[in-house]
Motif scaffolding. Structure first.
Motif, PDB file in Angstrom:
ATOM      1  N   LEU A 246       0.816  -1.208   0.000  1.00 43.57           N
ATOM      2  CA  LEU A 246       0.000   0.000   0.000  1.00 43.57           C
ATOM      3  C   LEU A 246       0.849   1.258   0.000  1.00 43.57           C
ATOM      4  O   LEU A 246       0.527   2.247  -0.653  1.00 43.57           O
ATOM      5  N   GLU A 247       1.969   1.218   0.713  1.00 43.46           N
ATOM      6  CA  GLU A 247       2.850   2.380   0.781  1.00 43.46           C
ATOM      7  C   GLU A 247       3.639   2.568  -0.511  1.00 43.46           C
ATOM      8  O   GLU A 247       4.227   3.631  -0.738  1.00 43.46           O
ATOM      9  N   GLN A 248       3.662   1.557  -1.381  1.00 40.87           N
ATOM     10  CA  GLN A 248       4.424   1.647  -2.625  1.00 40.87           C
ATOM     11  C   GLN A 248       3.549   2.015  -3.825  1.00 40.87           C
ATOM     12  O   GLN A 248       4.011   1.968  -4.966  1.00 40.87           O
ATOM     13  N   ASP A 249       2.303   2.389  -3.574  1.00 45.17           N
ATOM     14  CA  ASP A 249       1.409   2.714  -4.688  1.00 45.17           C
ATOM     15  C   ASP A 249       1.912   3.877  -5.532  1.00 45.17           C
ATOM     16  O   ASP A 249       1.490   4.043  -6.674  1.00 45.17           O
ATOM     17  N   GLY A 250       2.792   4.689  -4.981  1.00 44.38           N
ATOM     18  CA  GLY A 250       3.340   5.794  -5.750  1.00 44.38           C
ATOM     19  C   GLY A 250       4.575   5.435  -6.543  1.00 44.38           C
ATOM     20  O   GLY A 250       5.153   6.292  -7.205  1.00 44.38           O
ATOM     21  N   HIS A 251       4.977   4.155  -6.490  1.00 42.36           N
ATOM     22  CA  HIS A 251       6.189   3.709  -7.185  1.00 42.36           C
ATOM     23  C   HIS A 251       5.845   2.555  -8.133  1.00 42.36           C
ATOM     24  O   HIS A 251       5.877   1.391  -7.738  1.00 42.36           O
ATOM     25  N   MET A 252       5.507   2.906  -9.360  1.00 42.72           N
ATOM     26  CA  MET A 252       5.130   1.900 -10.332  1.00 42.72           C
ATOM     27  C   MET A 252       6.215   0.846 -10.510  1.00 42.72           C
ATOM     28  O   MET A 252       5.936  -0.346 -10.713  1.00 42.72           O
TER      29      MET A 252
ATOM     30  N   ALA B  42      21.926   3.920   4.896  1.00 41.58           N
ATOM     31  CA  ALA B  42      21.691   3.692   6.325  1.00 41.58           C
ATOM     32  C   ALA B  42      20.451   4.436   6.793  1.00 41.58           C
ATOM     33  O   ALA B  42      19.699   3.942   7.648  1.00 41.58           O
ATOM     34  N   GLY B  43      20.204   5.615   6.224  1.00 39.48           N
ATOM     35  CA  GLY B  43      19.023   6.381   6.606  1.00 39.48           C
ATOM     36  C   GLY B  43      17.732   5.720   6.194  1.00 39.48           C
ATOM     37  O   GLY B  43      16.678   5.951   6.815  1.00 39.48           O
ATOM     38  N   PHE B  44      17.776   4.901   5.152  1.00 41.82           N
ATOM     39  CA  PHE B  44      16.588   4.186   4.704  1.00 41.82           C
ATOM     40  C   PHE B  44      16.546   2.752   5.234  1.00 41.82           C
ATOM     41  O   PHE B  44      15.673   1.977   4.850  1.00 41.82           O
ATOM     42  N   SER B  45      17.492   2.393   6.080  1.00 42.16           N
ATOM     43  CA  SER B  45      17.492   1.100   6.743  1.00 42.16           C
ATOM     44  C   SER B  45      16.737   1.227   8.057  1.00 42.16           C
ATOM     45  O   SER B  45      16.595   2.323   8.607  1.00 42.16           O
ATOM     46  N   GLY B  46      16.254   0.106   8.560  1.00 40.11           N
ATOM     47  CA  GLY B  46      15.428   0.203   9.753  1.00 40.11           C
ATOM     48  C   GLY B  46      15.673  -0.904  10.756  1.00 40.11           C
ATOM     49  O   GLY B  46      16.347  -1.897  10.460  1.00 40.11           O
TER      50      GLY B  46
ATOM     51  N   TRP C 176      -4.435  -2.394  10.059  1.00 44.44           N
ATOM     52  CA  TRP C 176      -3.275  -2.216  10.925  1.00 44.44           C
ATOM     53  C   TRP C 176      -2.741  -0.791  10.987  1.00 44.44           C
ATOM     54  O   TRP C 176      -1.826  -0.510  11.758  1.00 44.44           O
ATOM     55  N   GLY C 177      -3.281   0.116  10.178  1.00 40.49           N
ATOM     56  CA  GLY C 177      -2.745   1.476  10.140  1.00 40.49           C
ATOM     57  C   GLY C 177      -2.748   2.159  11.493  1.00 40.49           C
ATOM     58  O   GLY C 177      -1.719   2.638  11.984  1.00 40.49           O
ATOM     59  N   ASP C 178      -3.918   2.230  12.130  1.00 42.86           N
ATOM     60  CA  ASP C 178      -4.022   2.900  13.424  1.00 42.86           C
ATOM     61  C   ASP C 178      -3.309   2.115  14.521  1.00 42.86           C
ATOM     62  O   ASP C 178      -2.723   2.697  15.437  1.00 42.86           O
ATOM     63  N   LEU C 179      -3.355   0.795  14.449  1.00 39.74           N
ATOM     64  CA  LEU C 179      -2.771  -0.039  15.494  1.00 39.74           C
ATOM     65  C   LEU C 179      -1.249   0.084  15.558  1.00 39.74           C
ATOM     66  O   LEU C 179      -0.649  -0.143  16.609  1.00 39.74           O
ATOM     67  N   THR C 180      -0.620   0.413  14.443  1.00 31.26           N
ATOM     68  CA  THR C 180       0.845   0.512  14.429  1.00 31.26           C
ATOM     69  C   THR C 180       1.329   1.960  14.366  1.00 31.26           C
ATOM     70  O   THR C 180       2.501   2.215  14.099  1.00 31.26           O
ATOM     71  N   GLU C 181       0.432   2.890  14.640  1.00 27.96           N
ATOM     72  CA  GLU C 181       0.798   4.310  14.556  1.00 27.96           C
ATOM     73  C   GLU C 181       1.930   4.655  15.517  1.00 27.96           C
ATOM     74  O   GLU C 181       2.855   5.405  15.180  1.00 27.96           O
ATOM     75  N   GLY C 182       1.896   4.112  16.725  1.00 29.20           N
ATOM     76  CA  GLY C 182       2.931   4.415  17.698  1.00 29.20           C
ATOM     77  C   GLY C 182       4.312   3.981  17.253  1.00 29.20           C
ATOM     78  O   GLY C 182       5.311   4.663  17.529  1.00 29.20           O
ATOM     79  N   ILE C 183       4.398   2.863  16.546  1.00 29.57           N
ATOM     80  CA  ILE C 183       5.687   2.385  16.041  1.00 29.57           C
ATOM     81  C   ILE C 183       6.176   3.287  14.915  1.00 29.57           C
ATOM     82  O   ILE C 183       7.354   3.639  14.851  1.00 29.57           O
ATOM     83  N   ARG C 184       5.260   3.686  14.029  1.00 26.34           N
ATOM     84  CA  ARG C 184       5.646   4.536  12.899  1.00 26.34           C
ATOM     85  C   ARG C 184       6.223   5.860  13.369  1.00 26.34           C
ATOM     86  O   ARG C 184       7.130   6.411  12.747  1.00 26.34           O
ATOM     87  N   GLU C 185       5.689   6.389  14.468  1.00 24.23           N
ATOM     88  CA  GLU C 185       6.142   7.695  14.948  1.00 24.23           C
ATOM     89  C   GLU C 185       7.612   7.696  15.340  1.00 24.23           C
ATOM     90  O   GLU C 185       8.252   8.753  15.358  1.00 24.23           O
TER      91      GLU C 185
ATOM     92  N   LEU D 247       9.972   6.117  13.681  1.00 17.52           N
ATOM     93  CA  LEU D 247      10.789   5.803  12.512  1.00 17.52           C
ATOM     94  C   LEU D 247      11.010   7.037  11.654  1.00 17.52           C
ATOM     95  O   LEU D 247      10.185   7.955  11.630  1.00 17.52           O
ATOM     96  N   GLU D 248      12.119   7.048  10.917  1.00 15.17           N
ATOM     97  CA  GLU D 248      12.374   8.062   9.906  1.00 15.17           C
ATOM     98  C   GLU D 248      12.170   7.436   8.522  1.00 15.17           C
ATOM     99  O   GLU D 248      12.254   6.228   8.361  1.00 15.17           O
ATOM    100  N   ASN D 249      11.916   8.292   7.520  1.00 13.47           N
ATOM    101  CA  ASN D 249      11.647   7.782   6.161  1.00 13.47           C
ATOM    102  C   ASN D 249      10.583   6.692   6.222  1.00 13.47           C
ATOM    103  O   ASN D 249      10.750   5.587   5.699  1.00 13.47           O
ATOM    104  N   ILE D 250       9.472   7.020   6.870  1.00 13.76           N
ATOM    105  CA  ILE D 250       8.426   6.047   7.180  1.00 13.76           C
ATOM    106  C   ILE D 250       7.917   5.276   5.958  1.00 13.76           C
ATOM    107  O   ILE D 250       7.738   4.057   6.034  1.00 13.76           O
ATOM    108  N   PRO D 251       7.681   5.913   4.806  1.00 14.82           N
ATOM    109  CA  PRO D 251       7.112   5.165   3.684  1.00 14.82           C
ATOM    110  C   PRO D 251       7.919   3.950   3.259  1.00 14.82           C
ATOM    111  O   PRO D 251       7.364   3.018   2.675  1.00 14.82           O
TER     112      PRO D 251
END
Length: 444
Positions: A157-163, A278-282, A297-306, A308-312
Motif C-alpha cells: 500500500l505504501e508503494q502505490d506511488g512507485h510503479m 543507512a538512513g533508509f534502513s530500519g 493495521w494502520g491505526d494499530l501501528t501508529e505508535g511504532i511509525r512515529e 521511525l524516519e523515512n516512514i514510507p
C-alpha cells in the motif's frame, strides 16, 4: 511429495489447463479492479496515491512510446535534462511498458495510460503468483491465496506511488514458466522464462537488479547440485533452450545497463552513499509496522511509525493472516519438504537484507556486504523494497497453508462448497488486511 498428501488428494491439484489459465487471468483483472476501486471509473482524472512520483512516472511510458516510434536507436536520449545524453537513465525507465506509450498523446492520455498500467501491474502480480503456485504443486484454491497474498500484502500500500515497485508480476511469472519447462521437459517454456525475466528487468533496476543476481545465484546452486549428483545427463534440447534464453537475458540486460553505467561514470553522485542507505534502513520494528492508510493495521501501528524516519520505506508488515497460513504451510505436506525449507530460508534471508545496515556497523550486516561487493548494488537506495521477494516466498507458503486447510475440509467429507467458502474467506481476509478500504486515489 510429503506422505501426508494422499493419492486421492493429489487429484485436487490437477495440471493447469488453458481454461484455468484464462479464468485465472480474468480473476486477476477483476480482483485488481475491485482492490483499486473506483479508479477505473475515473481513468485520466485521478492519480493513485499522490501527485509526486506518479506524475513523473506517467511521463516515462509516454516518452518510451514516442522514442519507439521516432528514435528507437536513441531511446535513452530523452527530453528531460536535455542536452545530457542518456538522460532517461537517471531513474527506472519502465522500458517494458514503453509499447503502451505508443497509444494516445498528451497529458490526459498519459494519466489514462498510467492508471491502466497501475491496475495491470496488480493484476499481473496476482496472475504470476497464481501460476507459480500451481506449477509447484498447489491446487487452485491455494494458488488463489498466493495471488492475493503476493499482490496485496500490507506493505504494498505504501508503494502505490512507485510503479517500478508494484510492477513485479514478471518475477513469479518467469519462475512459473521455468518450473513448467523443467517439469514437462519443454525447452520453449524455459526460453520464455528468460525472456519474461528480461522484460521484468527492463521495468527498472530497483527490482530488476536483485532479481538478476538472484537468478545468477540460482544457476550457481543448480550447477553445484548437478555436480554433487554425479553430473546426470541433461536433454540436449533443454540445454540449448536454457542457454539460448540465458544469452538473450544477459544481452537485454547489457543493452539496458549501458546507459546507466555511462551516467554513473559521468555523475558519480548517482552512487548512494553509505549514510543515505543507512538512513533508509530500519530496525526489526519495520516488520510489525503497516502503512498509515492500512484498513486493519494502520491505526494499530501508529505508535511504532512515529519512532521511525523515512516512514514510507519502513512499513514492511507482511500481513498477519499471511504469516499464519505460511506457518501452516510450512508444517503441512502440501509442498515437498525441500521446497518448504527453501522458501522459508529465502524469506528469512531476504528479510534480513531488508533491514539494510547501520553506518557504524561496517560489514557486519549482510546488506553492507552486497553494497560493497556487487556491481550496481550501491545505486539502490532503499533496502526495504526487497520485501517484494520475501513477500513472494511467504505468499507461496501461505498458499501451501490454504491448500492444507482445503484438503482438511475435504478430508472430513464436507460438501465441496464448504471448502470453496473456506478458501474464499481466506483470500478475502488477506485482501482486507492488505488494503485501504475504500481505495482513495488522488483527485486531479
Amino acid at each position: 511429495m510429503s506422505p501426508e498428501v494422499t493419492a486421492r488428494e493429489r487429484e485436487d491439484a490437477p495440471p493447469l489447463t488453458t481454461r484455468e489459465v484464462l479464468l485465472a487471468a480474468a480473476a486477476a483483472v477483476v480482483v485488481a479492479v475491485v482492490m483499486t476501486w473506483p479508479l477505473v471509473l475515473d481513468l485520466g482524472d485521478v492519480v493513485p496515491r499522490d501527485i509526486g512520483d506518479p506524475l513523473a512516472i506517467a511521463w516515462q511510458p509516454a516518452w518510451g512510446g514516442h522514442a519507439l516510434l521516432n528514435q528507437p536507436l536513441e531511446f535513452f536520449d530523452s527530453n528531460r535534462f536535455w542536452p545530457i545524453p542518456d538522460s532517461l537513465a537517471f531513474g527506472d525507465a519502465l522500458i517494458g511498458y514503453a509499447p503502451a506509450g505508443m497509444i494516445g498523446d498528451g497529458p490526459k492520455d498519459a494519466i489514462v495510460r498510467y492508471d491502466i498500467l497501475f491496475v495491470f501491474s496488480y493484476a499481473l502480480a496476482f496472475f504470476g503468483a497464481y501460476l507459480l503456485a500451481r506449477e509447484i504443486g498447489i491446487g487452485p484454491a491455494g494458488a488463489t491465496v498466493a495471488g492475493v497474498a503476493f499482490a496485496f500484502a500490507p506493505f504494498r500500500l505504501e508503494q502505490d506511488g512507485h510503479m517500478q515497485v508494484i510492477a513485479s508480476g514478471g518475477i513469479p511469472l518467469s519462475l512459473a514458466f521455468a518450473a513448467r519447462g523443467i517439469r514437462l521437459g519443454q525447452p520453449w517454456w524455459v526460453f520464455c522464462a528468460w525472456l519474461v525475466a528480461a522484460w521484468q528487468v527492463s521495468l527498472g533496476f530497483v527490482l530488476g537488479l536483485p532479481f538478476a543476481y538472484g537468478l545468477a545465484a540460482a544457476c550457481v546452486v543448480a550447477a553445484i547440485a548437478w555436480l554433487v549428483k554425479g553430473r546426470p545427463s541433461i536433454p540436449h534440447r533443454m540445454l540449448v533452450g536454457g542457454i539460448a534464453g540465458a544469452i538473450a537475458f544477459v544481452g537485454v540486460c547489457g543493452v539496458i545497463a549501458r546507459p546507466y553505467l555511462e551516467i554513473a561514470d559521468e555523475f558519480p553522485e548517482a552512487k548512494r552513499e553509505v549514510s543515505e542507505v543507512a538512513g533508509f534502513s530500519g530496525p526489526l520494528d519495520v516488520f510489525i509496522t503497516a502503512p498509515r492508510e492500512n484498513f486493519v493495521w494502520g491505526d494499530l501501528t501508529e505508535g511504532i511509525r512515529e519512532d521511525l524516519e523515512n516512514i514510507p520505506e519502513k512499513t514492511l508488515f507482511p500481513g498477519l493472516l499471511i504469516l499464519i497460513l505460511a506457518g501452516v504451510g510450512l508444517a503441512s505436506g502440501s509442498l515437498d519438504r525441500r521446497v518448504r525449507i527453501g522458501l522459508l530460508f529465502g524469506a528469512v534471508a531476504i528479510m534480513v537484507l531488508e533491514l539494510g545496515f547501520r553506518e557504524e556497523d561496517g560489514l557486519l550486516w549482510p546488506y553492507r556486504v552486497l553494497y560493497e561487493a556487487l556491481p550496481g548494488w550501491d545505486a539502490i537506495r532503499t533496502p526495504g523494497r526487497l520485501a517484494t521477494f520475501s513477500s513472494l516466498a511467504l505468499a507461496l507458503l501461505a498458499a501451501a497453508g490454504a491448500d492444507a486447510v482445503w484438503r482438511a475440509v475435504r478430508r472430513n467429507v464436507y460438501p465441496a462448497w464448504v471448502a470453496a467458502a473456506a478458501a474464499t474467506l481466506l483470500s478475502l481476509g488477506i485482501a482486507t488486511e492488505g488494503r485501504s478500504l475504500p481505495f482513495d486515489p488522488f483527485d486531479d
